[in-house]
Design an enzyme around this catalytic site. Structure first.
Site, PDB file in Angstrom:
ATOM      1  N   PRO A   2     -11.164  -4.007   1.380  1.00 23.21           N
ATOM      2  CA  PRO A   2     -12.021  -4.321   2.510  1.00 23.21           C
ATOM      3  C   PRO A   2     -12.155  -3.147   3.456  1.00 23.21           C
ATOM      4  O   PRO A   2     -11.159  -2.579   3.896  1.00 23.21           O
ATOM      5  CB  PRO A   2     -11.303  -5.481   3.195  1.00 23.21           C
ATOM      6  CG  PRO A   2     -10.000  -5.617   2.509  1.00 23.21           C
ATOM      7  CD  PRO A   2      -9.807  -4.473   1.603  1.00 23.21           C
ATOM      8  N   GLU A   3     -13.363  -2.815   3.752  1.00 22.60           N
ATOM      9  CA  GLU A   3     -13.649  -1.811   4.759  1.00 22.60           C
ATOM     10  C   GLU A   3     -14.276  -2.543   5.927  1.00 22.60           C
ATOM     11  O   GLU A   3     -14.286  -3.776   5.935  1.00 22.60           O
ATOM     12  CB  GLU A   3     -14.577  -0.739   4.172  1.00 22.60           C
ATOM     13  CG  GLU A   3     -14.016  -0.112   2.899  1.00 22.60           C
ATOM     14  CD  GLU A   3     -14.915   0.946   2.276  1.00 22.60           C
ATOM     15  OE1 GLU A   3     -15.653   1.623   3.025  1.00 22.60           O
ATOM     16  OE2 GLU A   3     -14.887   1.096   1.043  1.00 22.60           O
ATOM     17  N   HIS A  92      -0.274 -15.698  -5.306  1.00 25.64           N
ATOM     18  CA  HIS A  92      -0.040 -14.681  -4.265  1.00 25.64           C
ATOM     19  C   HIS A  92      -0.522 -15.119  -2.895  1.00 25.64           C
ATOM     20  O   HIS A  92      -0.927 -14.289  -2.076  1.00 25.64           O
ATOM     21  CB  HIS A  92      -0.693 -13.354  -4.644  1.00 25.64           C
ATOM     22  CG  HIS A  92      -0.303 -12.857  -5.996  1.00 25.64           C
ATOM     23  ND1 HIS A  92       0.955 -12.374  -6.275  1.00 25.64           N
ATOM     24  CD2 HIS A  92      -0.987 -12.807  -7.161  1.00 25.64           C
ATOM     25  CE1 HIS A  92       1.006 -12.022  -7.544  1.00 25.64           C
ATOM     26  NE2 HIS A  92      -0.148 -12.284  -8.108  1.00 25.64           N
ATOM     27  N   ARG A 111      -1.657  -7.445  -4.327  1.00 28.41           N
ATOM     28  CA  ARG A 111      -0.989  -6.131  -4.376  1.00 28.41           C
ATOM     29  C   ARG A 111      -0.039  -5.900  -3.201  1.00 28.41           C
ATOM     30  O   ARG A 111       0.724  -4.941  -3.214  1.00 28.41           O
ATOM     31  CB  ARG A 111      -2.037  -5.019  -4.468  1.00 28.41           C
ATOM     32  CG  ARG A 111      -2.722  -5.015  -5.816  1.00 28.41           C
ATOM     33  CD  ARG A 111      -3.788  -3.959  -5.911  1.00 28.41           C
ATOM     34  NE  ARG A 111      -3.239  -2.629  -6.003  1.00 28.41           N
ATOM     35  CZ  ARG A 111      -3.976  -1.523  -6.047  1.00 28.41           C
ATOM     36  NH1 ARG A 111      -5.285  -1.605  -5.983  1.00 28.41           N
ATOM     37  NH2 ARG A 111      -3.411  -0.355  -6.134  1.00 28.41           N
TER      38      ARG A 111
END
Length: 287
Positions: A2-3, A92, A111
């Site tokens: 995500p930016e 997760h 991650r």
DNA sequence: ACAGGATCCTGGGGGC
DNA sequence: TGCCCCCAGGATCCTG
């Protein structure tokens, strides 16, 4: 992943779902830590708090409470969504916050490069941003300051764009897209950019980010907005991920190189390589 | 000052 | 089907 556009989309999605809601139960669903270890003192501080605002700063999400702040970074694979509590937990899922309207705010991150943290007051949040050297928002980037920042560095412009202290929120996708939009080669040195190039790039960053926000961000793989929906801007990308495919402007195959440790996509025709100026080069020779 | 690499992780895709 | 290698939207730390 995500930016700025993705984070902004999450914030816009979550704002109406969270503002005015109370965190009734704070649930930690995994034993593993994210980038920042979870503190057992946080659940009692968070429980019962009322959400007063949800905002973004760079790639950071700040959930403002009636007392304290929940600060979140999505890293590469972070997802922050509101779902009905009877929805099965995806793999997760690290946290779930029960809301007083029966919904549930969930944070998921395979991650674990993301971060969920509690800060007691505004000064502590500001200290975090100061420590990481968070620079100006792209939409508030002043032309003079931007030009000065570029003039003061010999780094490749691609590396400069990724530097959150120069401009906050730009990542690998939008750095490549902005450079294409401004017709600037990614390995051009910051100090070598002409005044028109610098100004073109400053405007290109804003244009590209705004267009991406209008499309709900880019979903390459994992990204979803606060409502769980993927973005659509990936279909609009000009160079990122399009190596070997024809440039949408001139049909030259899009090239990919490794720069600043990241895959860097550009059109060799639309974004010509900077001329190497060395004492022995014909271009630099006098006469 | 800056480039480059390694690091923290999981998972997907390609090649064999 | 499996295995191995490489790659990924981020950020930080270390070396040369």
């Amino acid at each position: 992943m995500p930016e700025l556009p993705e984070v902004e989309t999450v914030v816009r999605d979550l704002r109406p779902k969270l503002t005015g809601r109370r965190l009734v139960v704070v649930r930690r669903l995994t034993a593993v830590d994210l980038r920042q270890p979870w503190n057992v003192l946080w659940p009692p501080r968070l429980t019962g708090r009322l959400v007063s605002a949800v905002r973004r700063r760079g790639k950071w999400i700040v959930v403002e409470l009636d007392r304290g702040f929940l600060v979140i970074h999505l890293g590469m694979t972070g997802q922050l969504v509101v779902k009905p509590p009877d929805t099965p937990f995806a793999d997760h899922t690290h946290f779930a916050f029960d809301l007083d309207d029966g919904q549930q705010l969930r944070f998921r991150d395979s991650r674990r490069f993301g971060l969920v943290s509690y800060y007691p007051d505004e000064a502590a949040v500001q200290a975090l941003f100061d420590e990481t050297g968070l620079g100006p928002e792209p939409f508030e980037l002043d032309a003079g300051g931007w030009r000065t920042a570029l003039a003061g560095t010999a780094r490749a412009i691609k590396a400069v764009l990724l530097d959150q202290s120069v401009v906050a929120g730009v990542g690998n996708i939008y750095a490549d897209e902005a450079l294409f939009e401004a017709k600037i080669h990614p390995s051009s040195r910051g100090c070598d950019l002409t005044r028109p190039q610098a100004e073109r790039l400053r405007k290109a960053i804003v244009t590209v980010l705004q267009r991406a926000i209008e499309h709900g961000g880019s979903t390459i793989r994992d990204y979803v907005g606060g409502d769980g929906q993927a973005g659509t801007f990936q279909a609009e990308l000009r160079v990122y991920g399009r190596d070997g495919e024809p440039c949408r402007r001139c049909r030259t195959p899009v090239a990919v190189v490794r720069l600043a440790g990241r895959s860097t996509h550009f059109c060799p025709t639309c974004q010509p390589a900077p001329v190497a100026v060395t004492p022995s080069s014909p271009e630099a020779a006098p006469g």
